[in-house]
Design a protein around this motif. Structure first.
Motif, PDB file in Angstrom:
ATOM      1  N   GLY A 183       1.262   1.039   0.102  1.00  0.00           N
ATOM      2  CA  GLY A 183       1.700   0.509  -1.183  1.00  0.00           C
ATOM      3  C   GLY A 183       0.539   0.489  -2.147  1.00  0.00           C
ATOM      4  O   GLY A 183      -0.628   0.385  -1.733  1.00  0.00           O
ATOM      5  N   PHE A 184       0.834   0.631  -3.433  1.00  0.00           N
ATOM      6  CA  PHE A 184      -0.249   0.687  -4.410  1.00  0.00           C
ATOM      7  C   PHE A 184       0.203   0.125  -5.748  1.00  0.00           C
ATOM      8  O   PHE A 184       1.400   0.009  -6.049  1.00  0.00           O
ATOM      9  CB  PHE A 184      -0.743   2.130  -4.591  1.00  0.00           C
ATOM     10  CG  PHE A 184       0.276   3.061  -5.197  1.00  0.00           C
ATOM     11  CD1 PHE A 184       0.347   3.255  -6.571  1.00  0.00           C
ATOM     12  CD2 PHE A 184       1.174   3.753  -4.389  1.00  0.00           C
ATOM     13  CE1 PHE A 184       1.289   4.108  -7.130  1.00  0.00           C
ATOM     14  CE2 PHE A 184       2.112   4.609  -4.934  1.00  0.00           C
ATOM     15  CZ  PHE A 184       2.169   4.787  -6.310  1.00  0.00           C
ATOM     16  N   VAL A 185      -0.781  -0.208  -6.565  1.00  0.00           N
ATOM     17  CA  VAL A 185      -0.559  -0.628  -7.945  1.00  0.00           C
ATOM     18  C   VAL A 185      -1.641   0.020  -8.804  1.00  0.00           C
ATOM     19  O   VAL A 185      -2.803   0.117  -8.391  1.00  0.00           O
ATOM     20  CB  VAL A 185      -0.590  -2.171  -8.075  1.00  0.00           C
ATOM     21  CG1 VAL A 185      -1.916  -2.736  -7.576  1.00  0.00           C
ATOM     22  CG2 VAL A 185      -0.337  -2.594  -9.521  1.00  0.00           C
ATOM     23  N   GLN A 186      -1.246   0.491  -9.961  1.00  0.00           N
ATOM     24  CA  GLN A 186      -2.171   1.160 -10.867  1.00  0.00           C
ATOM     25  C   GLN A 186      -1.785   0.823 -12.304  1.00  0.00           C
ATOM     26  O   GLN A 186      -0.593   0.761 -12.635  1.00  0.00           O
ATOM     27  CB  GLN A 186      -2.128   2.674 -10.654  1.00  0.00           C
ATOM     28  CG  GLN A 186      -2.942   3.489 -11.660  1.00  0.00           C
ATOM     29  CD  GLN A 186      -2.771   4.966 -11.448  1.00  0.00           C
ATOM     30  OE1 GLN A 186      -3.363   5.547 -10.541  1.00  0.00           O
ATOM     31  NE2 GLN A 186      -1.939   5.597 -12.268  1.00  0.00           N
ATOM     32  N   ASP A 187      -2.770   0.615 -13.156  1.00  0.00           N
ATOM     33  CA  ASP A 187      -2.492   0.243 -14.546  1.00  0.00           C
ATOM     34  C   ASP A 187      -3.455   0.966 -15.470  1.00  0.00           C
ATOM     35  O   ASP A 187      -4.678   0.944 -15.255  1.00  0.00           O
ATOM     36  CB  ASP A 187      -2.636  -1.273 -14.724  1.00  0.00           C
ATOM     37  CG  ASP A 187      -2.116  -1.753 -16.077  1.00  0.00           C
ATOM     38  OD1 ASP A 187      -1.413  -0.973 -16.755  1.00  0.00           O
ATOM     39  OD2 ASP A 187      -2.412  -2.903 -16.454  1.00  0.00           O
ATOM     40  N   GLY A 191      -6.728   0.601 -10.169  1.00  0.00           N
ATOM     41  CA  GLY A 191      -5.671   0.487  -9.173  1.00  0.00           C
ATOM     42  C   GLY A 191      -6.236   0.425  -7.771  1.00  0.00           C
ATOM     43  O   GLY A 191      -7.427   0.665  -7.543  1.00  0.00           O
ATOM     44  N   ILE A 192      -5.357   0.106  -6.829  1.00  0.00           N
ATOM     45  CA  ILE A 192      -5.763   0.037  -5.439  1.00  0.00           C
ATOM     46  C   ILE A 192      -4.556   0.313  -4.550  1.00  0.00           C
ATOM     47  O   ILE A 192      -3.418   0.021  -4.926  1.00  0.00           O
ATOM     48  CB  ILE A 192      -6.387  -1.335  -5.107  1.00  0.00           C
ATOM     49  CG1 ILE A 192      -7.078  -1.300  -3.739  1.00  0.00           C
ATOM     50  CG2 ILE A 192      -5.338  -2.447  -5.167  1.00  0.00           C
ATOM     51  CD1 ILE A 192      -7.964  -2.500  -3.466  1.00  0.00           C
ATOM     52  N   PRO A 222      -9.473   2.173  -3.542  1.00  0.00           N
ATOM     53  CA  PRO A 222      -9.514   1.743  -4.942  1.00  0.00           C
ATOM     54  C   PRO A 222      -9.738   2.917  -5.889  1.00  0.00           C
ATOM     55  O   PRO A 222     -10.183   4.001  -5.487  1.00  0.00           O
ATOM     56  CB  PRO A 222     -10.702   0.786  -4.974  1.00  0.00           C
ATOM     57  CG  PRO A 222     -11.625   1.345  -3.934  1.00  0.00           C
ATOM     58  CD  PRO A 222     -10.734   1.923  -2.850  1.00  0.00           C
ATOM     59  N   ARG A 223      -9.447   2.658  -7.143  1.00  0.00           N
ATOM     60  CA  ARG A 223      -9.664   3.651  -8.192  1.00  0.00           C
ATOM     61  C   ARG A 223      -9.968   2.924  -9.487  1.00  0.00           C
ATOM     62  O   ARG A 223      -9.296   1.954  -9.835  1.00  0.00           O
ATOM     63  CB  ARG A 223      -8.407   4.518  -8.371  1.00  0.00           C
ATOM     64  CG  ARG A 223      -8.466   5.537  -9.484  1.00  0.00           C
ATOM     65  CD  ARG A 223      -7.135   6.257  -9.575  1.00  0.00           C
ATOM     66  NE  ARG A 223      -7.190   7.434 -10.411  1.00  0.00           N
ATOM     67  CZ  ARG A 223      -6.165   8.250 -10.626  1.00  0.00           C
ATOM     68  NH1 ARG A 223      -5.000   8.008 -10.041  1.00  0.00           N
ATOM     69  NH2 ARG A 223      -6.283   9.313 -11.388  1.00  0.00           N
ATOM     70  N   ASN A 242     -12.057   6.364  -3.974  1.00  0.00           N
ATOM     71  CA  ASN A 242     -12.383   6.794  -2.618  1.00  0.00           C
ATOM     72  C   ASN A 242     -11.125   7.206  -1.882  1.00  0.00           C
ATOM     73  O   ASN A 242     -10.006   6.921  -2.304  1.00  0.00           O
ATOM     74  CB  ASN A 242     -13.192   5.737  -1.856  1.00  0.00           C
ATOM     75  CG  ASN A 242     -12.377   4.542  -1.410  1.00  0.00           C
ATOM     76  OD1 ASN A 242     -11.145   4.578  -1.340  1.00  0.00           O
ATOM     77  ND2 ASN A 242     -13.054   3.452  -1.088  1.00  0.00           N
ATOM     78  N   SER A 243     -11.316   7.893  -0.781  1.00  0.00           N
ATOM     79  CA  SER A 243     -10.227   8.323   0.083  1.00  0.00           C
ATOM     80  C   SER A 243     -10.704   8.178   1.520  1.00  0.00           C
ATOM     81  O   SER A 243     -11.882   7.915   1.769  1.00  0.00           O
ATOM     82  CB  SER A 243      -9.821   9.771  -0.217  1.00  0.00           C
ATOM     83  OG  SER A 243     -10.932  10.636  -0.124  1.00  0.00           O
TER      84      SER A 243
END
Length: 760
Positions: free
Chosen positions: A455-459, A472-473, A518-519, A538-539
């Motif tokens: 699951g992720f969230v990005q804004d 996001g993360i 994270p991003r 990162n990945s």
């Protein structure tokens, strides 16, 4: 872990029905329209004809990015290869497509049936290859006739998809249903007795239901004598608009491919073998059969003008059956304190063994995405929320050929080793070689189910017209089970050169991995046509084996990526110029323990650094230019096995492209198009990296020279008829794609293709 379905959540979010279809009024908005429906409507709800996008294609967000963020607002390098480009260049395979994507290239061509992709120094396997946003098995040839466009997202995409390699992702977007009727039929004749037929038909079944069906069949020989192929492809799709705000797109995709596996002649003393380009030295009856089928349903609902939700449910199945000779340069024996004996000796004598591998895979994906735009205290937000779960069920059966060493010798009557015959790659007449197809014995059956959830969230946060931030993360959890069943047999040990009886046995390992991805990116836009950005992400890469220190499953390797760039939309959108600089670090690369080779440890490290320049120009009506240059250097920064500072193999430091297409307007040449495709690949190294641990090992890196390739195209349209021609590899450049040191395949020589298309 994966027993919970996303379907009830999706059903709940899709229950409400909206009020009006969003209208698109100009070409730039048309580009941003969802890929669910290439046929869009105006403000009155009337169907508009599909628009062929040229320069504005570069203003469109890539659907593989999920969020709908415009390229100028994305702190990451991306590219879209439009349908017009694919058609003008008459692309026939993935290699043709990647001539438009500097920094993304073919790193190998295993057996002539798998075009191996790499980007920024990292191999892009099936986890990084997508079709319509769903992972696609890229271990077989990719059919291009059904493609609408190709999207490339360079750098990290781990926040969106979880377990993906660091270099980027490639998304193949197929043709979509349209409400107006249309159809076309295509016949292509090409070099090496190649014939292709294809058709494409689309239209409406009612005012709310549209369909599309395209299919093709290609039968061909090869410039390699004795090599042939037969490929079939079908791609039906159906679009249902339940309401102005709710739609369902169902897409099926099926490919069946059978061809002669061609692993080349190997490398002698780690130098390329000087053989005629057309010489094939494999067994004559060998085959590689591959089938892949998928069914994807995408349900989308607009909750309001600013919010939408989509649910993707996809099933995919593939199976492969490879039966033929072993790859050249296989190790026949490893005498103690002596160099290993390879299957091809210095005189060109090749002891050919056999291999057979049968694989099956069932894959299921469920994905839920929610997108929304809103303001808080004058700060704009473009939010993306997502959850996904996917499951693999993979089964691989490996068989071996066991030839009696000496059936007349009582001591060796039941002793076997994998030797089919011996030929000389320079002098043997292959028509006189052994041609029977022997029986194979089952060796191992490997099942490897993988379950993954995330699951992720990005804004995307817009502070004002100048400054934006993307944050996001993602959390990913993966369960990997590996079971190997070994069939009872009598095996030949190459190290001791003795035979031992081996009973059947089963070995099972179970591994659990989890990671946070994270991003974060900052964007500065001094004006509406320019963007300067910096980003970090990162990945992770799951590792197999046990950690020497903890004696537990080895933790994933975390790969950090830094990217800085500038994007420019110039000359009233007639020129798009982007520059990107990046660094990718893997400071915990998994390597074999030197203390106990049965264990592994995070003892290695790599660093990839590079710069990319992309240009897309339409300086005058009818003229399109795609150009680019990339520099990449990836090296070991730490290793207990390889030389620190040595370059990772198969990755060229320099690649470049310059592609032009000109369509004549009104006048005596109206309908005529001319094109030139230029690509450059710099020096690469194949073979094996120098091993500091293994003594007397002759294996080493092999230099592959740089090469430049040019293709020329011509097309003429008159009425319903389009005639096309292509001359590939105009200057007959010679180069090779190499997988390890045992599959060496020359690129095709000068060739032609002529096609006739009728549009109904």
């Amino acid at each position: 872990m994966c027993k919970y379905s996303l379907l009830p959540i999706a059903a709940f979010l899709l229950t409400s029905v909206g009020y009006s279809q969003k209208a698109y009024t100009d070409s730039s908005e048309l580009d941003v329209a969802s890929s669910l429906n290439d046929t869009v409507k105006n403000k009155k709800g009337e169907v508009l004809q599909e628009v062929t996008v040229t320069s504005n294609q570069q203003k469109s967000p890539a659907s593989v990015g999920k969020s709908g963020i415009k390229p100028l607002d994305l702190p990451q390098s991306s590219a879209i290869i439009s349908h017009a480009t694919l058609q003008n260049q008459q692309v026939a395979n993935l290699s043709d497509i990647l001539k438009n994507t500097n920094g993304v290239y073919i790193m190998g061509n295993t057996g002539g049936f798998q075009e191996e992709i790499a980007s920024r120094g990292y191999a892009l396997g099936s986890s990084n290859t997508f079709k319509n946003g769903v992972r696609y098995f890229n271990g077989m040839p990719i059919e291009t006739s059904g493609l609408e466009r190709v999207e490339v997202l360079k750098g990290s995409a781990a926040i969106l998809y979880g377990n993906v390699t660091a270099g980027g992702v490639l998304n193949l977007v197929t043709k979509k249903p349209r409400f107006e009727f249309g159809a076309s039929a295509l016949l292509t004749v090409a070099s090496f007795d190649s014939y292709k037929t294809a058709f494409d038909v689309y239209g409406s079944l009612s005012k709310n239901i549209a369909f599309r069906m395209n299919a093709s069949n290609t039968q061909a020989n090869s410039f390699r004598k004795g090599v042939s192929s037969d490929s079939k492809y079908v791609n039906p799709s159906l679009l249902v608009n339940f309401s102005p705000r709710t739609s369902l797109l169902v897409e099926a995709d099926y490919t069946k491919d059978e061809r002669t596996p061609d692993f080349g002649a190997g490398i002698i003393n780690y130098t390329l073998v000087d053989l005629p380009r057309d010489r094939f030295v494999g067994v004559s009856w060998a085959y590689n059969k591959a089938e892949q089928a998928s069914l994807t349903a995408t349900l989308k609902h607009e909750l309001s003008d600013n919010w939408d939700v989509s649910f993707v449910n996809s099933l995919r199945y593939y199976k492969t059956d490879l039966f033929g000779n072993n790859r050249p340069n296989a190790v026949l024996s490893s005498p103690k304190n002596a160099a290993p004996v390879l299957s091809v000796d210095a005189a060109g004598n090749w002891t050919r063994g056999l291999q057979r591998s049968e694989a099956k895979d069932n894959y299921w994906l469920q994905e839920l995405n929610i997108r929304g735009k809103f303001d808080t205290f004058g700060i704009g937000h473009q939010l993306l929320l997502g959850a996904d779960t996917d499951t693999y069920k993979t089964q691989t059966l490996a068989s071996v050929y066991r030839r009696p060493v000496d059936p007349l010798d009582p001591a060796n009557a039941n002793s076997y080793k994998n030797v089919y015959d011996v030929i000389n790659i320079f002098t043997t007449d292959l028509s006189a070689t052994r041609r029977d197809i022997p029986n194979m014995d089952k060796n191992t059956l490997t099942t490897a189910p993988i379950k993954r959830v995330g699951g992720f969230v990005q804004d995307l946060i817009s502070f004002n017209q100048y400054f934006k931030a993307l944050a996001g993360i993602r959390y990913s959890y993966q369960q990997t089970e590996n079971t190997v069943y070994t069939y009872a047999s009598r095996k030949y040990d190459t190290a001791t050169q003795t035979f031992t009886d081996v009973a059947d046995k089963t070995t099972t390992t179970l591994q659990y991995d989890n990671a946070w991805s994270p991003r974060f990116g900052l964007i500065f836009q001094p004006n509406p046509k320019q963007s300067i950005f910096a980003s970090f992400s990162n990945s992770f890469v799951p590792n197999t084996g046990l950690d020497y220190n903890t004696k537990e499953a080895l933790k994933p390797s975390v790969i950090k990526q830094y990217e800085v760039g500038m994007k420019n939309e110039l000359l009233n959108d007639h020129l798009f110029a982007n520059v990107t600089v990046y660094q990718i670090e893997n400071n915990n690369l998994a390597q074999t323990s030197l203390i106990d080779p049965n264990f592994r440890e995070l003892a290695g490290g790599t660093k990839s650094q590079g710069v990319e320049i992309d240009l897309v120009a339409h300086p005058t009506k009818g003229l399109s230019i795609l150009a680019g240059y990339s520099f990449n250097e990836i090296k070991y920064t730490a290793s207990n096995i390889f030389i620190v500072g040595s370059q990772i193999l198969y990755m060229p430091k320099n690649t470049a492209n310059l592609n032009l297409n000109y369509a004549f307007g009104k006048g005596r040449f109206n309908g005529l198009e001319l094109g030139l495709i230029n690509s450059y690949v710099g020096v690469r190294y194949a073979g094996r990296s120098t091993n500091l641990v293994t003594t007397n090992d002759p294996r080493k890196p092999v230099k592959l020279s740089e090469y430049y390739q040019a293709d020329a195209t011509i097309a003429y349209r008159v009425g319903h008829v389009t005639l096309r021609g292509k001359l590939g590899n105009v200057f007959n450049a010679l180069s090779y794609n190499v997988h390890d040191d045992n599959s060496v395949n020359p690129i095709a020589p000068r060739n032609y293709a002529l096609s006739f298309q009728y549009n109904f």
